[in-house]
Scaffold this motif. Structure first.
Motif, mmCIF file in Angstrom:
data_model
loop_
_atom_site.group_PDB
_atom_site.id
_atom_site.type_symbol
_atom_site.label_atom_id
_atom_site.label_comp_id
_atom_site.label_asym_id
_atom_site.label_seq_id
_atom_site.Cartn_x
_atom_site.Cartn_y
_atom_site.Cartn_z
ATOM 1 N N MET A 66 48.918 15.810 2.555
ATOM 2 C CA MET A 66 48.886 17.273 2.588
ATOM 3 C C MET A 66 47.454 17.717 2.839
ATOM 4 N N ILE A 67 47.285 18.764 3.645
ATOM 5 C CA ILE A 67 45.943 19.233 3.981
ATOM 6 C C ILE A 67 45.905 20.755 3.938
ATOM 7 N N GLU A 68 44.782 21.290 3.467
ATOM 8 C CA GLU A 68 44.562 22.736 3.415
ATOM 9 C C GLU A 68 43.108 23.014 3.781
ATOM 10 N N ARG A 87 40.983 20.308 1.835
ATOM 11 C CA ARG A 87 41.535 19.523 0.740
ATOM 12 C C ARG A 87 42.561 18.580 1.345
ATOM 13 N N VAL A 88 42.347 17.294 1.160
ATOM 14 C CA VAL A 88 43.280 16.268 1.617
ATOM 15 C C VAL A 88 43.878 15.663 0.357
ATOM 16 N N ASP A 89 45.157 15.970 0.091
ATOM 17 C CA ASP A 89 45.799 15.655 -1.183
ATOM 18 C C ASP A 89 44.932 16.230 -2.299
ATOM 19 N N ASP A 90 44.272 15.432 -3.103
ATOM 20 C CA ASP A 90 43.457 15.957 -4.208
ATOM 21 C C ASP A 90 41.960 15.795 -3.968
ATOM 22 N N THR A 91 41.558 15.506 -2.759
ATOM 23 C CA THR A 91 40.156 15.269 -2.434
ATOM 24 C C THR A 91 39.636 16.382 -1.529
ATOM 25 N N ARG A 92 38.413 16.820 -1.772
ATOM 26 C CA ARG A 92 37.781 17.826 -0.910
ATOM 27 C C ARG A 92 36.779 17.134 0.000
ATOM 28 N N VAL A 93 36.855 17.468 1.288
ATOM 29 C CA VAL A 93 36.020 16.824 2.296
ATOM 30 C C VAL A 93 35.497 17.903 3.248
ATOM 31 N N ALA A 94 34.249 17.762 3.656
ATOM 32 C CA ALA A 94 33.674 18.631 4.697
ATOM 33 C C ALA A 94 33.457 17.790 5.946
ATOM 34 N N LEU A 95 33.795 18.352 7.104
ATOM 35 C CA LEU A 95 33.566 17.646 8.357
ATOM 36 C C LEU A 95 33.378 18.631 9.495
#
Length: 107
Positions: free
Chosen positions: A67-69, A84-92
């Motif tokens: 899941m992604i938001e 947010r990818v599942d329960d992880t936050r990532v910047a790209l």
């Protein structure tokens, strides 16, 4: 215009993939969906090889079915994005996000 879009004249982040999938690079804040495909090919010139980009994305959690938001967009050129990818936050960067195909809710 951000540097990400200026790097490659053929880069079109709004371009749709086949099967109703859209590139994560075309997403706006608040968009949600499910990752359908991850490749190393984003449509922009990359500093790393396609295989390396794909490996890095997979290691960060960009896997099929996740899941992604989109949580945040940068001020200039909407780049970078925070997701947010599942329960992880990532910047790209958006040019890297172009290698992720997503089935967005409500599109």
């Amino acid at each position: 215009m951000s540097e990400a879009y200026a790097l490659s004249p053929q880069f079109n982040s709004a371009e749709s993939d086949s099967g109703g999938l859209l590139s994560l690079a075309s997403a706006r804040r608040g968009d949600r969906g499910v990752i359908a495909r991850v490749t190393g090919v984003s449509g922009a010139e990359e500093a790393v090889a396609a295989e390396e980009l794909e490996r890095r994305l997979l290691e960060m959690g960009f896997v099929e079915g996740a899941m992604i938001e989109v949580l945040h967009e940068g001020l200039f050129g909407r780049d970078p994005i925070a997701v947010r990818v599942d329960d992880t936050r990532v910047a790209l960067r958006r040019r890297e996000a172009g290698a992720v195909s997503v089935k967005f809710d409500g599109r």
